[in-house]
Design an enzyme around this catalytic site. Structure first.
Site, PDB file in Angstrom:
ATOM      1  N   SER A 348       0.833  -1.202   0.000  1.00 33.96           N
ATOM      2  CA  SER A 348       0.000   0.000   0.000  1.00 33.96           C
ATOM      3  C   SER A 348       0.871   1.257   0.000  1.00 33.96           C
ATOM      4  CB  SER A 348      -0.970  -0.043   1.186  1.00 33.96           C
ATOM      5  OG  SER A 348      -2.011   0.899   1.014  1.00 33.96           O
ATOM      6  N   ASP A 468      -8.192  -5.698  -6.135  1.00 31.48           N
ATOM      7  CA  ASP A 468      -7.770  -4.566  -5.305  1.00 31.48           C
ATOM      8  C   ASP A 468      -8.405  -3.296  -5.867  1.00 31.48           C
ATOM      9  OD1 ASP A 468      -6.551  -2.654  -3.760  1.00 31.48           O
ATOM     10  OD2 ASP A 468      -4.526  -3.473  -3.962  1.00 31.48           O
ATOM     11  N   HIS A 498      -6.665  -6.079  -1.400  1.00 32.11           N
ATOM     12  CA  HIS A 498      -5.507  -5.272  -0.985  1.00 32.11           C
ATOM     13  C   HIS A 498      -4.796  -6.008   0.147  1.00 32.11           C
ATOM     14  CE1 HIS A 498      -3.385  -1.482  -1.072  1.00 32.11           C
ATOM     15  NE2 HIS A 498      -3.600  -1.251   0.204  1.00 32.11           N
TER      16      HIS A 498
END
Length: 755
Positions: A348, A468, A498
């Site tokens: 991320s 995602d 994610h």
């Protein structure tokens, strides 16, 4: 469980023999396959004085225990080897399987039996049911002693470093930026865990603005309301200038230099891939960056000031920047323990900074592991001239994230001294992001790393999920394709959301990273080659395949229809409010043809593997002078699909020797009615391109092109696709309840599937 073995490096019989002997396996080049296998299995029972007893409790076939087999004159066969190998890997006969031959075939067991020592060598490198390789499991049980030195097996470092006697220290690296404009170069806190050795070691560096804490309550107060009108933008062309990534030359003058850090720590949050390599002789470094707790400066959220501050840490590891033992700046300290070679890690925002750091071309950054990272911040918070919130976070924007990560303000004294200036800065940032129009501008251009992909020198490993919708796949797609053709790059493209993938049962991701890190950071000539693209097959459980690229040029065209169809934008207030409170209810209705949408179903007339961006060419008109179009493509059919969130299994993945254990996990293969393949959104005023804003004339036909999020997805002849065309997306876009329609001439519209 299925075996997908990408980390094993084929070796010669001589190497297999030497490595087995070095680990204490008393095999012989002159002994029979059966004798070597018996010696190998007896060594496995490290906690048994009487290994005969242990062998009695295992079987060689349904009628013979293993001790009796070894005492007989029967030869070692593929069937016996396979059955015993399963037991070595933690599978239980009559519980996990009854027919070992069929079970091995179903699991794609990677070893082709030939009776050689290579079979035993590869078996050690094979994953057990619990998630560790067999060799890692045995090392954790003290097969070999802790030596605080490197021991390699099959081109990978083993857990031979003492994680109970680590150096835990903090330094403050001087960056080349002054983001709070106080006249001093910002210092950033660096938290270091490193082996207690007297030789230089490489480092895994995680650049995480979350590392020292976050300011969630303040961020929540800034969350934006999604309800509002889609504004008409003045027509025109957006102009940009290329950002400069230039830092002043560092002052390396030592100040009262010392060799020991002043500050220690007992605990810090860690990343398990770092932990795994820490036990194998690679230091672990965590940096929160500017504007965070116990660092200096303001949170500049994705620009190259933030990136250069992280880069300074790599420079310090290589003697090109200063660090102090405290923020008082009284004593400098060098990284005399560091080899200077670094890989970055994390998912991320952490993966985002890996992407960004790679584009600086900094010397010493040998390898980047960018998991679900942003490559252009516009593509995180915007899309094609629209506000498009990241999946699951409607109302978030870069100003709310800035507030969330500005943890410096959690120190009351820092708040007292800097909050007024920070709030003025945040107001400027909130204006610059331009939520009013959603356009690409210089602010976003300054946070677009793709334009500097040609500067990347490090080996790059990406991981990303097809599901995602937070950091959408466009981010990895455009960075992967923009990298220099000569650069070594790799992509693990899975079917999750994610999520991290280093503790998945079905793939040896962390072992693959071990082999690559040994090659790049420890200069080990292990001959390891990782495929360019490793893709998780969406049609079956725990199945991974090698592909040549991400994004193909061939296209299958599907005509959308023969008539005109319209999308009403307006909902009754009760329904509008319901969808706003729970966007999942909107998605449920949308996918089942119960929301305002054009729903088109197609049955495929051929097998196809989508690879790239599904393209829509639409002939449309709006009943007013504005409008947006959203689209999603789904596979329909009540059958099993890979769910996007991994299920946790057992807490038994050991990252060293009973060190930082974590849960084994895997994407479940579950029954469902559909699966989202891809989606996309477009402001009709940006129908030409991102930098061109055109007027929309009411009821005038326009031809628009919309590239949906890139993906890799396999479909068979007869599978059913559903294309949903709609306006407002209650999860992602502005929630405009104006009473207008968008009409699509289906006879002049088509969908192209890349393959």
């Amino acid at each position: 469980m299925k075996f997908n073995q990408f980390s094993y490096i084929p070796v010669s019989p001589e190497t297999a023999y030497q490595e087995l002997r070095s680990l204490g396996f008393e095999v012989s080049l002159d002994a029979s396959a059966k004798a070597n296998f018996e010696s190998f299995v007896r060594k496995y029972f490290l906690f048994f004085e009487d290994t005969d007893l242990a062998l009695k409790n295992w079987i060689a076939d349904p009628e013979t225990d293993l001790l009796s087999f070894f005492q007989s004159d029967r030869p070692l066969t593929a069937e016996v080897f396979g059955l015993v190998a399963l037991q070595l890997l933690g599978f239980v006969p009559n519980v996990d399987f009854t027919d070992s031959v069929a079970f091995l075939e179903k699991m794609a067991f990677p070893i082709a039996f030939d009776g050689s020592l290579n079979n035993l060598h590869q078996l050690l490198a094979t994953r057990t049911q619990s998630g560790n390789t067999l060799i890692d499991q045995l090392v954790a049980q003290d097969l070999i002693p802790i030596s605080n030195d490197y021991v390699f097996f099959n081109g990978k470092s083993l857990a031979t470093f003492d994680t109970n006697q680590l150096h835990r220290e903090v330094v403050y690296v001087e960056t080349p930026v002054d983001t709070d404009k106080d006249g001093l170069l910002d210092l950033v806190k660096v938290t270091i865990l490193r082996p207690n050795v007297d030789f230089p070691v490489p480092a895994m560096m995680t650049a995480s603005p979350y590392q020292q804490g976050t300011n969630e309550p303040s961020s929540d107060k800034l969350t934006h309301k999604m309800e509002g009108d889609l504004l008409v933008k003045p027509a025109g062309k957006i102009s940009l200038s290329r950002p400069e990534i230039k830092a002043p030359e560092a002052d390396l003058t030592p100040i009262n230099p010392v060799t020991k850090a002043e500050e220690r720590f007992a605990h810090t949050d860690t990343y398990t891939l770092n932990d795994y390599m820490l036990a194998r002789g690679v230091a672990s470094i965590y940096v929160s960056g500017v504007g965070t707790f116990n660092s200096e400066g303001f949170m500049t959220s994705g620009d190259y000031q933030q990136v250069l501050a992280y880069k300074a840490v790599i420079d310090w590891l290589n003697g090109r920047a200063r660090a102090f033992t405290s923020r008082s700046r009284q004593h400098t300290i060098t990284a005399d323990w560091a080899s200077g070679k670094v890989t970055t890690t994390g998912l991320s925002y952490l993966g985002t900074m890996s992407n960004a750091l790679a584009t600086t071309g900094v010397d010493g950054l040998e390898m980047v592991i960018a998991e679900a990272g942003i490559s252009s911040w516009y593509d995180y918070y915007r899309e094609n001239g629209l506000l498009v919130s990241p999946g699951g976070y409607p109302g978030e924007d870069l100003d709310t994230l800035t507030e969330f990560t500005y943890s410096r303000a959690l120190l009351a004294g820092e708040y007292l001294r800097h909050q007024k200036d920070y709030e003025a800065y945040l107001n400027e940032l909130s204006t610059a992001i331009d939520r009013k129009h959603g356009d690409y501008n210089q602010f976003w251009h300054d946070r677009n790393y793709v334009q500097f992909a040609d500067r990347v020198k490090a080996t790059v490993v990406f991981t990303h999920g097809s599901q995602d919708w937070n950091v959408k796949p466009i981010n990895v797609y455009q960075m992967f394709r923009a990298l220099p053709k000569s650069l070594e790059k790799h992509l693990f493209f899975h079917n999750g959301a994610h999520v991290y993938m280093n503790a998945w049962q079905s793939i040896d991701f962390r072992e693959s990273m071990n082999a690559l890190i040994c090659q790049k950071l420890l200069d080990l000539d292990n001959g390891y080659t990782l495929p360019t693209v490793i893709w998780q097959n969406n049609q079956s459980e725990q199945t991974w395949e090698v592909l040549d690229n991400f994004g193909h040029d061939n296209g299958k065209h599907i005509q959308l229809g023969k008539a005109e169809a319209s999308i009403a934008n307006h909902y009754e207030e009760e329904i509008f409010a319901k969808y706003g409170k729970a966007y999942q209810s909107f998605k449920d209705d949308l996918f089942m043809d119960k929301a305002n949408a054009i729903t088109l179903d197609f049955e495929l007339d051929q097998d196809i593997q989508i690879n790239g961006r599904v393209h829509l060419e639409l002939r449309v008109k709006s009943s007013t002078n504005r409008g947006l179009i959203s689209a999603q493509v789904l596979e329909m059919g009540d059958k099993k699909y890979l769910a996007p969130i991994p299920e946790l299994k057992r807490m038994n993945v050991d990252n060293g020797r009973l060190f930082k254990e974590e849960a084994l996990r895997e994407l479940p293969f579950k029954q469902a009615k559909y699966r989202v393949i891809t989606k996309g959104h477009l402001n009709l005023q940006n129908r030409k391109d991102l930098l061109s804003i055109e007027n929309v004339t009411p009821n005038e036909w326009m031809t628009i092109g919309l590239d949906l999020q890139p993906t890799i997805y396999k479909l068979n002849k007869g599978d059913k696709l559903r294309l949903v065309l709609y306006t407002t997306d209650f999860e992602h876009t502005i929630r405009d309840n104006s009473d207008y329609e968008v009409t699509v001439d289906l006879s002049q519209s088509k969908m192209t599937l890349p393959y």
